[in-house]
Design a protein around this motif. Sequence first.
Motif, PDB file in Angstrom:
ATOM      1  N   PRO A  53       0.785  -1.164  -0.174  1.00  0.00           N
ATOM      2  CA  PRO A  53       0.244   0.059   0.210  1.00  0.00           C
ATOM      3  C   PRO A  53       0.940   1.369   0.024  1.00  0.00           C
ATOM      4  CG  PRO A  53      -0.709  -1.725   1.319  1.00  0.00           C
ATOM      5  CD  PRO A  53       0.462  -2.317   1.445  1.00  0.00           C
ATOM      6  N   ALA A  54       2.231   1.386   0.719  1.00  0.00           N
ATOM      7  CA  ALA A  54       2.724   2.350   1.011  1.00  0.00           C
ATOM      8  C   ALA A  54       3.328   2.455  -0.122  1.00  0.00           C
ATOM      9  CB  ALA A  54       3.851   2.240   1.928  1.00  0.00           C
ATOM     10  N   PHE A  55       3.944   1.818  -1.017  1.00  0.00           N
ATOM     11  CA  PHE A  55       3.989   2.370  -2.396  1.00  0.00           C
ATOM     12  C   PHE A  55       3.289   2.298  -3.702  1.00  0.00           C
ATOM     13  CE2 PHE A  55       7.893  -2.141  -1.541  1.00  0.00           C
ATOM     14  CZ  PHE A  55       8.764  -0.584  -1.074  1.00  0.00           C
ATOM     15  N   VAL A  56       1.936   1.782  -3.489  1.00  0.00           N
ATOM     16  CA  VAL A  56       0.476   1.697  -3.925  1.00  0.00           C
ATOM     17  C   VAL A  56       0.307   3.704  -4.365  1.00  0.00           C
ATOM     18  CG1 VAL A  56      -1.387   2.261  -4.817  1.00  0.00           C
ATOM     19  CG2 VAL A  56       0.201  -0.097  -4.883  1.00  0.00           C
ATOM     20  N   TRP A  57       0.985   4.519  -2.974  1.00  0.00           N
ATOM     21  CA  TRP A  57       0.242   5.178  -2.614  1.00  0.00           C
ATOM     22  C   TRP A  57       1.790   6.763  -3.041  1.00  0.00           C
ATOM     23  CZ3 TRP A  57      -3.303   8.362  -0.246  1.00  0.00           C
ATOM     24  CH2 TRP A  57      -3.439   9.436  -0.046  1.00  0.00           C
ATOM     25  N   ALA A  58       2.605   5.690  -2.230  1.00  0.00           N
ATOM     26  CA  ALA A  58       3.638   7.007  -3.235  1.00  0.00           C
ATOM     27  C   ALA A  58       3.724   7.328  -4.329  1.00  0.00           C
ATOM     28  CB  ALA A  58       4.961   6.230  -2.819  1.00  0.00           C
TER      29      ALA A  58
ATOM     30  N   TYR B 194      10.444   8.304  -5.638  1.00  0.00           N
ATOM     31  CA  TYR B 194      10.513   7.319  -5.368  1.00  0.00           C
ATOM     32  C   TYR B 194      11.103   5.960  -5.678  1.00  0.00           C
ATOM     33  CZ  TYR B 194       6.999   4.154  -6.534  1.00  0.00           C
ATOM     34  OH  TYR B 194       5.209   2.527  -6.630  1.00  0.00           O
ATOM     35  N   ALA B 195      12.648   6.024  -7.128  1.00  0.00           N
ATOM     36  CA  ALA B 195      13.054   5.344  -7.036  1.00  0.00           C
ATOM     37  C   ALA B 195      14.199   4.846  -5.583  1.00  0.00           C
ATOM     38  CB  ALA B 195      14.629   6.328  -7.835  1.00  0.00           C
ATOM     39  N   SER B 196      13.797   5.862  -4.713  1.00  0.00           N
ATOM     40  CA  SER B 196      14.568   5.914  -3.376  1.00  0.00           C
ATOM     41  C   SER B 196      14.227   4.908  -2.633  1.00  0.00           C
ATOM     42  CB  SER B 196      15.127   6.711  -2.414  1.00  0.00           C
ATOM     43  OG  SER B 196      16.113   7.942  -3.378  1.00  0.00           O
ATOM     44  N   LEU B 197      13.000   5.101  -2.260  1.00  0.00           N
ATOM     45  CA  LEU B 197      12.183   4.476  -1.868  1.00  0.00           C
ATOM     46  C   LEU B 197      11.373   2.614  -2.213  1.00  0.00           C
ATOM     47  CD1 LEU B 197       9.726   4.382   0.131  1.00  0.00           C
ATOM     48  CD2 LEU B 197       8.108   4.398  -1.728  1.00  0.00           C
ATOM     49  N   LEU B 198      12.029   2.679  -3.742  1.00  0.00           N
ATOM     50  CA  LEU B 198      12.114   1.504  -4.001  1.00  0.00           C
ATOM     51  C   LEU B 198      13.107   0.564  -3.583  1.00  0.00           C
ATOM     52  CD1 LEU B 198      10.455   1.924  -7.640  1.00  0.00           C
ATOM     53  CD2 LEU B 198       9.182   0.247  -5.595  1.00  0.00           C
ATOM     54  N   ALA B 199      14.425   1.184  -3.511  1.00  0.00           N
ATOM     55  CA  ALA B 199      15.427  -0.084  -3.438  1.00  0.00           C
ATOM     56  C   ALA B 199      15.549  -0.008  -1.792  1.00  0.00           C
ATOM     57  CB  ALA B 199      16.443   1.440  -3.794  1.00  0.00           C
ATOM     58  N   ALA B 200      14.978   1.226  -0.989  1.00  0.00           N
ATOM     59  CA  ALA B 200      15.193   1.059   0.315  1.00  0.00           C
ATOM     60  C   ALA B 200      14.036  -0.309   0.886  1.00  0.00           C
ATOM     61  CB  ALA B 200      14.552   1.601   1.076  1.00  0.00           C
TER      62      ALA B 200
ATOM     63  N   LEU C 221       1.405   7.188  -6.339  1.00  0.00           N
ATOM     64  CA  LEU C 221       0.269   8.141  -6.906  1.00  0.00           C
ATOM     65  C   LEU C 221       0.738   9.443  -6.848  1.00  0.00           C
ATOM     66  CD1 LEU C 221      -2.702   5.807  -5.963  1.00  0.00           C
ATOM     67  CD2 LEU C 221      -2.217   6.772  -7.790  1.00  0.00           C
ATOM     68  N   ALA C 222       1.203   9.770  -5.255  1.00  0.00           N
ATOM     69  CA  ALA C 222       1.534  10.919  -5.107  1.00  0.00           C
ATOM     70  C   ALA C 222       3.432  11.044  -5.974  1.00  0.00           C
ATOM     71  CB  ALA C 222       1.994  10.946  -3.789  1.00  0.00           C
ATOM     72  N   ALA C 223       3.422  10.565  -6.383  1.00  0.00           N
ATOM     73  CA  ALA C 223       4.661  11.230  -7.594  1.00  0.00           C
ATOM     74  C   ALA C 223       4.064  11.094  -8.909  1.00  0.00           C
ATOM     75  CB  ALA C 223       5.465   9.724  -7.952  1.00  0.00           C
TER      76      ALA C 223
ATOM     77  N   PHE D 232       1.224  12.823  -8.810  1.00  0.00           N
ATOM     78  CA  PHE D 232       0.654  14.269  -9.393  1.00  0.00           C
ATOM     79  C   PHE D 232       1.710  15.224  -8.748  1.00  0.00           C
ATOM     80  CE2 PHE D 232      -2.466  11.269  -9.591  1.00  0.00           C
ATOM     81  CZ  PHE D 232      -3.703  11.388 -10.402  1.00  0.00           C
ATOM     82  N   ALA D 233       2.315  15.025  -8.750  1.00  0.00           N
ATOM     83  CA  ALA D 233       3.841  15.946  -8.038  1.00  0.00           C
ATOM     84  C   ALA D 233       4.130  16.568  -8.800  1.00  0.00           C
ATOM     85  CB  ALA D 233       5.088  14.885  -7.833  1.00  0.00           C
ATOM     86  N   PRO D 234       4.518  18.291  -8.705  1.00  0.00           N
ATOM     87  CA  PRO D 234       4.548  18.949  -9.278  1.00  0.00           C
ATOM     88  C   PRO D 234       5.644  18.911  -9.870  1.00  0.00           C
ATOM     89  CG  PRO D 234       5.234  20.041  -6.711  1.00  0.00           C
ATOM     90  CD  PRO D 234       3.586  18.360  -7.300  1.00  0.00           C
ATOM     91  N   ASP D 235       6.292  19.123  -9.393  1.00  0.00           N
ATOM     92  CA  ASP D 235       8.773  18.417  -9.961  1.00  0.00           C
ATOM     93  C   ASP D 235       8.357  16.910 -10.075  1.00  0.00           C
ATOM     94  OD1 ASP D 235      10.454  18.201 -10.162  1.00  0.00           O
ATOM     95  OD2 ASP D 235      11.683  19.108  -8.210  1.00  0.00           O
ATOM     96  N   ALA D 236       8.244  17.099 -11.506  1.00  0.00           N
ATOM     97  CA  ALA D 236       8.385  15.074 -11.577  1.00  0.00           C
ATOM     98  C   ALA D 236       9.491  14.621 -11.644  1.00  0.00           C
ATOM     99  CB  ALA D 236       7.682  15.323 -13.240  1.00  0.00           C
ATOM    100  N   ALA D 237      10.578  15.358 -11.786  1.00  0.00           N
ATOM    101  CA  ALA D 237      12.278  14.499 -11.574  1.00  0.00           C
ATOM    102  C   ALA D 237      12.220  14.052 -10.106  1.00  0.00           C
ATOM    103  CB  ALA D 237      13.058  15.910 -12.213  1.00  0.00           C
ATOM    104  N   ALA D 238      11.932  15.419  -9.243  1.00  0.00           N
ATOM    105  CA  ALA D 238      12.680  14.884  -8.207  1.00  0.00           C
ATOM    106  C   ALA D 238      11.031  13.574  -7.340  1.00  0.00           C
ATOM    107  CB  ALA D 238      12.145  16.412  -7.342  1.00  0.00           C
ATOM    108  N   ALA D 239      10.178  13.871  -7.420  1.00  0.00           N
ATOM    109  CA  ALA D 239       9.279  13.196  -7.330  1.00  0.00           C
ATOM    110  C   ALA D 239       9.864  11.136  -7.358  1.00  0.00           C
ATOM    111  CB  ALA D 239       8.121  12.976  -7.860  1.00  0.00           C
TER     112      ALA D 239
END
Length: 219
Positions: free
Chosen positions: A12-17, A34-40, A19-21, A23-30
Amino acid sequence: DVARAPLVALLPAFVWAALAAGFAPDAAAARDGYASLLAAGVLLLASWHLARINDSWPVVVMWVFAAAAALSGVLWAIQKAGALAGFDIATASVPLRADPWRPAGDFLHPGHLGTYLVAAGLAVAALALAAAPPRRLPLAFFAGALIVAGLAGEALASLLALFAGGLVVVLSARDRRLARYAAVLVGLALAAGGGAVVWRFAAGDQFAYSRLSIWRAAL
């Protein structure tokens, strides 16, 4: 299936993140976040499986975590002492360079550092609750020092980490008498940390115009 438990819990956390990424205004930062979250997440799953085949692995991970947090806390204390003594830590050499108003050790923001220190302190606290009496007291002092250092940054994120993590530690303790003591200590720490945050805002908040957005992100 126990082997799939962390994946089910994290999904659920990965799916939520994701979705948030999206719709984020800064697509590159998002995308980078998200890549860092997946690696973690991959590292967490690998650690989970190592723990299933090696009983000592969780203890090793916990002590590496706590030691790294303690070093970050010491660095923060040095930066804070330097700022209070009047040194220009804003132009100091790395790793001593920091914002003189709110040092953050080797982290970007005091909230990041505080959350890390509180999480490490709660991990040690959980170990203290399960330890034999001769080891319980020094572990409890170490846990308390990490948590106090984490709250000293006066960040709301640290309070949220203490509330959520403290709840898990108290509810998972096998000795209910010790769990009650731990609950009282967590409550006192939340009250003291909350008072420190209120005092910081009462002294003036240069980001008052975006404070609600910052708190929303912290939550």
